[in-house]
Scaffold this motif. Structure first.
Motif, short mmCIF file in Angstrom:
data_model
loop_
_atom_site.label_atom_id
_atom_site.label_comp_id
_atom_site.label_asym_id
_atom_site.label_seq_id
_atom_site.Cartn_x
_atom_site.Cartn_y
_atom_site.Cartn_z
N VAL A 62 -33.27 -60.52 51.78
CA VAL A 62 -32.79 -61.85 51.41
C VAL A 62 -31.51 -62.14 52.17
CG1 VAL A 62 -31.99 -63.26 49.49
CG2 VAL A 62 -33.73 -61.53 49.11
N GLU A 63 -31.36 -63.39 52.57
CA GLU A 63 -30.16 -63.81 53.29
C GLU A 63 -29.82 -65.24 52.90
OE1 GLU A 63 -29.45 -62.86 57.66
OE2 GLU A 63 -30.38 -64.86 57.73
N PHE A 64 -28.57 -65.47 52.46
CA PHE A 64 -28.11 -66.81 52.10
C PHE A 64 -26.78 -67.09 52.75
CE2 PHE A 64 -31.33 -66.39 48.95
CZ PHE A 64 -31.77 -67.69 48.77
N ASP A 65 -26.64 -68.31 53.29
CA ASP A 65 -25.39 -68.73 53.90
C ASP A 65 -24.28 -68.79 52.86
OD1 ASP A 65 -26.71 -69.04 56.29
OD2 ASP A 65 -26.90 -71.22 56.12
N VAL A 66 -23.09 -68.36 53.24
CA VAL A 66 -21.88 -68.51 52.43
C VAL A 66 -20.91 -69.42 53.17
CG1 VAL A 66 -19.93 -67.32 51.36
CG2 VAL A 66 -22.21 -66.28 51.30
N LEU A 67 -20.60 -69.08 54.42
CA LEU A 67 -19.79 -69.91 55.31
C LEU A 67 -18.43 -70.28 54.71
CD1 LEU A 67 -22.68 -72.25 56.54
CD2 LEU A 67 -21.87 -70.12 57.58
N LEU A 68 -17.67 -69.24 54.36
CA LEU A 68 -16.32 -69.41 53.81
C LEU A 68 -15.38 -68.38 54.42
CD1 LEU A 68 -17.06 -69.65 49.97
CD2 LEU A 68 -16.31 -71.51 51.46
N ALA A 97 -47.16 -60.98 53.05
CA ALA A 97 -45.78 -60.98 52.56
C ALA A 97 -45.46 -62.40 52.09
CB ALA A 97 -44.81 -60.56 53.67
N LEU A 98 -44.65 -62.51 51.06
CA LEU A 98 -44.21 -63.80 50.54
C LEU A 98 -42.91 -64.18 51.23
CD1 LEU A 98 -44.39 -66.14 48.49
CD2 LEU A 98 -43.11 -64.67 46.91
N TYR A 99 -42.89 -65.35 51.85
CA TYR A 99 -41.69 -65.87 52.50
C TYR A 99 -41.27 -67.15 51.79
CZ TYR A 99 -38.59 -67.92 55.94
OH TYR A 99 -37.50 -68.47 56.55
N ALA A 145 -30.39 -82.39 52.44
CA ALA A 145 -30.58 -82.92 53.79
C ALA A 145 -31.64 -82.13 54.56
CB ALA A 145 -29.27 -82.89 54.56
N GLY A 146 -32.21 -81.09 53.95
CA GLY A 146 -33.24 -80.30 54.59
C GLY A 146 -32.75 -79.08 55.35
N LYS A 147 -31.43 -78.83 55.34
CA LYS A 147 -30.88 -77.66 56.03
C LYS A 147 -31.22 -76.39 55.24
CE LYS A 147 -26.49 -75.55 57.32
NZ LYS A 147 -26.49 -74.44 56.39
N CYS A 148 -31.68 -75.39 55.95
CA CYS A 148 -32.02 -74.12 55.29
C CYS A 148 -30.74 -73.41 54.85
CB CYS A 148 -32.82 -73.24 56.23
SG CYS A 148 -33.39 -71.71 55.45
N LEU A 149 -30.66 -73.08 53.55
CA LEU A 149 -29.51 -72.39 52.99
C LEU A 149 -29.73 -70.89 52.90
CD1 LEU A 149 -28.83 -74.85 50.06
CD2 LEU A 149 -27.63 -74.74 52.25
N GLY A 150 -30.97 -70.48 52.88
CA GLY A 150 -31.27 -69.06 52.77
C GLY A 150 -32.75 -68.81 52.66
N SER A 151 -33.10 -67.53 52.74
CA SER A 151 -34.51 -67.17 52.69
C SER A 151 -34.69 -65.79 52.07
CB SER A 151 -35.11 -67.18 54.10
OG SER A 151 -34.47 -66.21 54.90
N ALA A 152 -35.91 -65.55 51.63
CA ALA A 152 -36.29 -64.25 51.08
C ALA A 152 -37.66 -63.88 51.64
CB ALA A 152 -36.35 -64.31 49.56
N LEU A 153 -37.82 -62.62 51.98
CA LEU A 153 -39.10 -62.09 52.43
C LEU A 153 -39.44 -60.91 51.54
CD1 LEU A 153 -41.37 -62.25 54.53
CD2 LEU A 153 -40.02 -60.75 55.99
N SER A 170 -37.86 -72.06 45.10
CA SER A 170 -37.69 -72.23 46.54
C SER A 170 -38.15 -73.63 46.96
CB SER A 170 -38.46 -71.16 47.30
OG SER A 170 -39.83 -71.26 47.04
N SER A 171 -37.59 -74.10 48.06
CA SER A 171 -37.98 -75.40 48.63
C SER A 171 -39.30 -75.28 49.39
CB SER A 171 -36.91 -75.89 49.60
OG SER A 171 -35.65 -75.92 49.02
N HIS A 172 -39.54 -74.11 49.91
CA HIS A 172 -40.72 -73.87 50.75
C HIS A 172 -41.13 -72.42 50.55
CE1 HIS A 172 -43.27 -73.79 54.31
NE2 HIS A 172 -42.64 -72.70 54.69
N ALA A 173 -42.41 -72.19 50.36
CA ALA A 173 -42.92 -70.82 50.23
C ALA A 173 -44.29 -70.74 50.90
CB ALA A 173 -43.03 -70.42 48.76
N LYS A 174 -44.53 -69.59 51.50
CA LYS A 174 -45.85 -69.35 52.09
C LYS A 174 -46.10 -67.86 52.17
CE LYS A 174 -44.41 -69.60 56.93
NZ LYS A 174 -44.60 -70.32 58.19
N LEU A 175 -47.35 -67.52 52.32
CA LEU A 175 -47.74 -66.14 52.54
C LEU A 175 -47.85 -65.94 54.05
CD1 LEU A 175 -50.44 -65.71 49.77
CD2 LEU A 175 -48.10 -64.83 49.77
#
Length: 129
Positions: A89-95, A63-65, A72-80, A48-53
């Motif tokens: 979990v949610e990830f962009d597809v955009l198609l 919880a782990l986020y 470019a720093g745009k968030c592509l997805g996340s997991a909790l 992950s690019s960024h993780a925190k409790l």
């Protein structure tokens, strides 16, 4: 240099959930393939690019986020991942949906527990031309 308790806990938690993340990538890829998209989520298998409790407001457990970002720093997805192992979990597809032009695929989502994950695509009605 000595790690703080929070940093050590975060590192340990990230190591603990790695098999779960592998299972998540598989579930998300299966949802994409079922829709006719023969590719994985772009960040599958990467740290992950960024993780925190985060403290859960309900039971005050940690919880782990995690977030994944593009260059470019745009968030592509996340997991909790909650302390009891429940994950969302949610990830962009955009198609555009490759099999049904009425739909646009906004994201791929997964939820559940290790060994019992569910996954689906979040669809939006396509714009009329």
């Amino acid at each position: 240099m000595m790690m703080s308790l929070d940093e050590r806990s975060l590192d340990e938690r990230l190591q603990e959930v790695q098999p779960l993340f592998d299972e998540i990538w598989t579930a998300l890829a299966a949802s994409l393939r079922q829709a006719g998209i023969e590719r994985d989520i772009s960040v599958a298998g990467t740290p992950s690019s960024h993780a925190k409790l985060r403290e859960d407001p309900y039971d005050h457990s940690l919880a782990l986020y995690c977030e994944w970002h593009d260059s470019a720093g745009k968030c592509l997805g996340s997991a909790l991942v909650y302390a009891d192992g429940l994950v969302f979990v949610e990830f962009d597809v955009l198609l555009p949906h490759p099999r049904d032009p009425r739909w646009f695929i906004e994201a791929a989502t997964a939820w559940g527990y290790a060994g019992a994950l569910k996954s689906e695509l979040r669809l939006l009605r396509a714009l009329e031309e």
